[in-house]
Design a protein around this motif. Structure first.
Motif, PDB file in Angstrom:
ATOM      1  N   GLN A 148       0.824  -1.201   0.000  1.00 55.02           N
ATOM      2  CA  GLN A 148       0.000   0.000   0.000  1.00 55.02           C
ATOM      3  C   GLN A 148       0.864   1.259   0.000  1.00 55.02           C
ATOM      4  OE1 GLN A 148      -3.158  -0.180   2.929  1.00 55.02           O
ATOM      5  NE2 GLN A 148      -3.783  -2.223   2.268  1.00 55.02           N
ATOM      6  N   GLU A 151       1.446   2.103  -3.553  1.00 55.87           N
ATOM      7  CA  GLU A 151       0.306   2.813  -4.140  1.00 55.87           C
ATOM      8  C   GLU A 151       0.313   4.286  -3.745  1.00 55.87           C
ATOM      9  OE1 GLU A 151      -3.548   0.972  -3.723  1.00 55.87           O
ATOM     10  OE2 GLU A 151      -2.603  -0.953  -3.223  1.00 55.87           O
ATOM     11  N   THR A 152       0.614   4.550  -2.483  1.00 59.12           N
ATOM     12  CA  THR A 152       0.584   5.924  -1.981  1.00 59.12           C
ATOM     13  C   THR A 152       1.629   6.793  -2.655  1.00 59.12           C
ATOM     14  OG1 THR A 152      -0.234   5.164   0.169  1.00 59.12           O
ATOM     15  CG2 THR A 152       0.761   7.340   0.104  1.00 59.12           C
ATOM     16  N   HIS A 155       0.813   7.540  -6.326  1.00 59.93           N
ATOM     17  CA  HIS A 155      -0.312   8.460  -6.502  1.00 59.93           C
ATOM     18  C   HIS A 155       0.033   9.887  -6.085  1.00 59.93           C
ATOM     19  CE1 HIS A 155      -4.527   9.572  -6.883  1.00 59.93           C
ATOM     20  NE2 HIS A 155      -4.460  10.137  -5.687  1.00 59.93           N
ATOM     21  N   PHE A 156       0.668  10.050  -4.921  1.00 60.10           N
ATOM     22  CA  PHE A 156       0.842  11.396  -4.369  1.00 60.10           C
ATOM     23  C   PHE A 156       2.181  12.043  -4.740  1.00 60.10           C
ATOM     24  CE2 PHE A 156      -2.364   9.575  -1.468  1.00 60.10           C
ATOM     25  CZ  PHE A 156      -3.372  10.518  -1.678  1.00 60.10           C
ATOM     26  N   SER A 368      -0.557  15.863  -6.406  1.00 61.21           N
ATOM     27  CA  SER A 368      -1.845  15.591  -7.051  1.00 61.21           C
ATOM     28  C   SER A 368      -2.920  16.322  -6.263  1.00 61.21           C
ATOM     29  CB  SER A 368      -2.111  14.078  -7.062  1.00 61.21           C
ATOM     30  OG  SER A 368      -2.117  13.568  -5.745  1.00 61.21           O
ATOM     31  N   PRO A 371      -6.207  14.402  -0.862  1.00 60.82           N
ATOM     32  CA  PRO A 371      -7.124  13.306  -0.513  1.00 60.82           C
ATOM     33  C   PRO A 371      -8.204  13.811   0.440  1.00 60.82           C
ATOM     34  CG  PRO A 371      -5.086  13.115   0.737  1.00 60.82           C
ATOM     35  CD  PRO A 371      -4.883  14.249  -0.224  1.00 60.82           C
ATOM     36  N   PRO A 375      -4.108   9.582   4.250  1.00 64.93           N
ATOM     37  CA  PRO A 375      -3.936   8.196   3.816  1.00 64.93           C
ATOM     38  C   PRO A 375      -3.321   7.342   4.922  1.00 64.93           C
ATOM     39  CG  PRO A 375      -3.164   9.730   2.135  1.00 64.93           C
ATOM     40  CD  PRO A 375      -3.410  10.543   3.363  1.00 64.93           C
ATOM     41  N   HIS A 381      -5.065   5.736  -0.605  1.00 70.00           N
ATOM     42  CA  HIS A 381      -5.336   6.942  -1.395  1.00 70.00           C
ATOM     43  C   HIS A 381      -6.083   8.010  -0.587  1.00 70.00           C
ATOM     44  CE1 HIS A 381      -4.952   4.869  -5.614  1.00 70.00           C
ATOM     45  NE2 HIS A 381      -3.888   4.722  -4.835  1.00 70.00           N
TER      46      HIS A 381
END
Length: 388
Positions: A148, A151-152, A155-156, A368, A371, A375, A381
């Protein structure tokens, strides 16, 4: 004869678990056998050893500077100046490796480090709750914590997660096979969580976990399984001024006087054990807080980097770059080309968020859109749901 689940079957089973619940699984793996150098061949297999092997005479001395924990606006100022006016002997820019954890990390600074050619590596979403958390962690916990986090950061920080190739467990607390199985499942190239006190003179070279390792386990339970193709980049311990071993600079108890000369001499003494010995990679492992331990620590560190740079065959490179060399070691100049610079595509935003579990406010800089909530594990996310 006891049934043994092959590693490919293990990966398939983990895939079937899904990303949401990660139930606890009891797994059996093939026990690692003593290494057979006739079968363990590069680029994907190497026996654990204090020798490089082959016919290489002019072995380059690699130095890996690594930092653990959050990357923030404050400690980024340290990182930004360490390699000023430094070039490796091949003309390439030097690079460090950042094993960053999620909480408090500034993802705009992560993006900058990535664009500048430094290596980003995983250090978990939560950093856990002390050593017991990691000692008792299952494969599923490791997959969640580090998967995870992948993923973080993608994305960020707006970076390609395929550029992230390694991991380090908080507190260097390995737990037998579990973290290594998770690293393989996540498609990582290497782990760098495993210190050695026994193999410091001569020091241990990186190796793969296809076969049984000769490395000692001063922290945690040793892995026993064969995990094919996963590299271990061991943390070769330093020695403080009284000869006590320490895996990270922060853990060295008996330090020199707080003067640039005394600290520099101590660092060079530790480095020379590699440089005048078998030339195994020399790791400088620390947290940025180490620079604040005394008035002269940071300046001594920069002077040490300048000392290394004056040597004609010393290369300041990332941990994954070392593995790249280990897969195809050559005599003399170690690399065919320099790492490519990356284009900055970050559009910085500052977000004021709350943690779901505690309600605490966290400020988070991202590349980005902000959120909905801070997170965290099981919500990498930061999606705001009705329950939030």
């Amino acid at each position: 004869m006891k049934a043994v689940i092959k590693f490919l079957v293990l990966l398939e089973l983990l895939q079937q678990l899904g990303a949401a619940k990660f139930p606890r699984t009891e797994l059996k793996l093939e026990i690692a056998e003593p290494c057979d150098s006739q079968k363990c061949l590069l680029p994907n297999c190497r026996c654990s050893d204090v020798k490089l092997g082959g016919l290489i005479k002019n072995i380059p001395q690699f130095v890996t500077v690594t930092f653990d924990d959050a990357v923030t606006a404050l400690n980024y100022e340290y990182f930004d100046k360490i390699f000023e006016n430094i070039r490796n002997p091949d003309g390439c820019s030097p690079s460090a490796t950042f094993y960053f954890s999620h909480e408090y990390t500034d993802y705009t600074k992560i993006h900058k480090l990535w664009a500048e050619g430094h290596e980003l590596a995983l250090h978990s979403m939560t950093h856990g709750d002390g050593t017991t958390y990691w000692k008792e962690a299952t494969v599923d916990v490791f997959v969640k914590e580090f998967g995870q986090q992948l993923e973080t950061v993608e994305h960020f920080a707006k970076i390609d997660k395929r550029d992230i190739k390694g991991m380090r467990i908080p507190h260097l607390q390995i737990s037998g096979n579990n973290s290594f199985v998770a690293a393989k499942h996540l498609g990582l190239l290497y782990d760098s969580s495993w210190p050695t006190t026994r193999y410091t003179s001569p020091p241990l070279w990186p190796y793969t976990l296809d076969y049984k390792s000769i490395q000692d386990c001063p922290i945690g339970e040793c892995p026993s399984a064969s995990i094919q193709g996963l590299w271990e980049n061991p943390l070769v311990n330093w020695e403080d001024i009284k000869g006590y071993k320490c895996a990270m600079l922060d853990a060295c108890i008996h330090m020199p006087n707080d003067s640039v000369k005394d600290i520099l001499d101590w660092m060079i003494h530790n480095f020379n054990r590699h440089y005048s010995g078998n030339r195994a990679p020399f790791g400088v492992y620390l947290h940025s807080a180490w620079f604040q331990k005394g008035d002269n620590y940071y300046e001594a560190f920069k002077e040490f980097i300048r000392h290394l740079n004056r040597q004609p065959d010393v290369y300041l490179v990332s941990a994954s770059r070392v593995i790249e060399y280990m897969q195809d070691p050559v005599d003399g100049k170690p690399f065919k080309s320099c790492p490519k610079k990356r284009e900055r595509t970050c559009n910085p935003k500052m977000c004021q968020l709350r943690k779901i579990d505690s309600g605490e406010v966290r400020y988070m800089n991202v590349c980005s859109t902000c959120p909905g909530v801070y997170p965290w594990l099981d919500n990498p996310h930061g999606l705001k749901t009705k329950k939030n």
